[in-house]
Design a protein around this motif. Structure first.
Motif, short mmCIF file in Angstrom:
data_model
loop_
_atom_site.label_atom_id
_atom_site.label_comp_id
_atom_site.label_asym_id
_atom_site.label_seq_id
_atom_site.Cartn_x
_atom_site.Cartn_y
_atom_site.Cartn_z
N LYS A 1 13.77 63.36 -20.47
CA LYS A 1 14.84 62.64 -21.21
C LYS A 1 15.20 63.41 -22.49
O LYS A 1 16.36 63.53 -22.86
CB LYS A 1 14.36 61.22 -21.59
CG LYS A 1 14.27 60.28 -20.43
CD LYS A 1 15.65 59.92 -19.87
CE LYS A 1 15.57 59.21 -18.54
NZ LYS A 1 16.76 59.50 -17.68
N GLU A 2 14.15 63.96 -23.14
CA GLU A 2 14.37 64.70 -24.39
C GLU A 2 15.22 65.95 -24.12
O GLU A 2 16.16 66.25 -24.85
CB GLU A 2 12.99 65.10 -24.94
CG GLU A 2 12.98 65.55 -26.39
CD GLU A 2 11.57 66.06 -26.77
OE1 GLU A 2 10.58 65.36 -26.44
OE2 GLU A 2 11.49 67.17 -27.31
N ILE A 3 14.87 66.65 -23.03
CA ILE A 3 15.60 67.86 -22.65
C ILE A 3 17.07 67.52 -22.35
O ILE A 3 17.99 68.20 -22.81
CB ILE A 3 14.94 68.54 -21.42
CG1 ILE A 3 13.57 69.10 -21.80
CG2 ILE A 3 15.84 69.61 -20.83
CD1 ILE A 3 12.74 69.56 -20.60
N GLU A 4 17.26 66.42 -21.62
CA GLU A 4 18.62 66.00 -21.28
C GLU A 4 19.41 65.64 -22.54
O GLU A 4 20.58 65.99 -22.68
CB GLU A 4 18.58 64.82 -20.30
CG GLU A 4 18.11 65.21 -18.90
CD GLU A 4 18.03 64.04 -17.94
OE1 GLU A 4 18.15 62.88 -18.39
OE2 GLU A 4 17.80 64.30 -16.73
N GLY B 1 26.70 63.44 -28.30
CA GLY B 1 25.66 63.57 -27.27
C GLY B 1 25.21 62.24 -26.71
O GLY B 1 24.14 62.12 -26.11
N GLU B 2 26.05 61.22 -26.88
CA GLU B 2 25.67 59.86 -26.43
C GLU B 2 26.27 59.54 -25.06
O GLU B 2 26.02 58.47 -24.52
CB GLU B 2 26.17 58.83 -27.46
CG GLU B 2 25.48 58.96 -28.82
CD GLU B 2 26.22 58.19 -29.91
OE1 GLU B 2 27.27 57.56 -29.60
OE2 GLU B 2 25.78 58.26 -31.07
N ARG B 3 27.07 60.45 -24.52
CA ARG B 3 27.72 60.19 -23.23
C ARG B 3 27.34 61.27 -22.22
O ARG B 3 27.04 62.40 -22.62
CB ARG B 3 29.25 60.25 -23.41
CG ARG B 3 29.83 59.18 -24.30
CD ARG B 3 29.94 57.88 -23.57
NE ARG B 3 30.50 56.82 -24.37
CZ ARG B 3 31.09 55.76 -23.84
NH1 ARG B 3 31.23 55.68 -22.52
NH2 ARG B 3 31.53 54.77 -24.59
N ASN B 4 27.35 60.88 -20.95
CA ASN B 4 27.05 61.82 -19.87
C ASN B 4 28.33 61.99 -19.04
O ASN B 4 28.48 61.36 -18.00
CB ASN B 4 25.89 61.26 -19.02
CG ASN B 4 25.56 62.16 -17.84
OD1 ASN B 4 25.92 63.34 -17.83
ND2 ASN B 4 24.88 61.61 -16.84
N PRO B 5 29.26 62.81 -19.51
CA PRO B 5 30.59 62.86 -18.90
C PRO B 5 30.59 63.45 -17.49
O PRO B 5 29.71 64.25 -17.15
CB PRO B 5 31.39 63.77 -19.86
CG PRO B 5 30.37 64.59 -20.56
CD PRO B 5 29.14 63.74 -20.65
#
Lengths: 87, 87
Positions: free
Chosen positions: A12-15, A58-62
């Motif tokens: 999760k940290e890496i992502e 960095g709060e979205r995973n587009p």
């Protein structure tokens, strides 16, 4: 290193770092684009200003198509959104 | 060329071509990776084989984190998924 051996928290940290680096790059390219505002970028690529802001933080995973819209609006390739150097 | 002046049908066509090119690149990189099967790639990155197949056919609009999982499993960067040349 194979994903399976990475503990979930580390994964999760890496992502999170990956998304934040992408967001920072988009913000940088936006400023390099005549100091374009998030609102102007959003209008240009038919995406909401708050969604653009979320991606830059960095709060979205587009999705890849939304990244393409952003890249097109910034006049760069999608590849350049992930490259180390600037434009 | 600004998106707004592109008719929606043309926009959809451009997006479809973009997804198909991405899928072709992933398939090529998968074959270059010891002829890895879709199943093995799916297992490696915790994604379903049929989802991998859909991405390779250009039928899916993956998120950037799923692309990162695929890139990691193929031993390449996300940038390389969008570059013209091979690995």
């Amino acid at each position: 290193m194979k994903d399976k051996r990475i503990p979930l928290s580390k994964q999760k940290e890496i992502e999170q770092q990956f998304l934040q680096a992408l967001g920072k790059k988009i913000r940088k390219l936006r400023f390099e684009n005549d100091n374009m505002s998030q609102e102007a970028l959003g209008l240009e690529c038919n995406l909401d200003r708050t969604y653009i802001g979320g991606i830059e933080r960095g709060e979205r995973n587009p999705t890849v198509l939304n990244l393409k819209k952003i890249a097109d609006a910034l006049g760069v390739s999608v590849e350049q959104l992930f490259s180390e150097g600037s434009k």
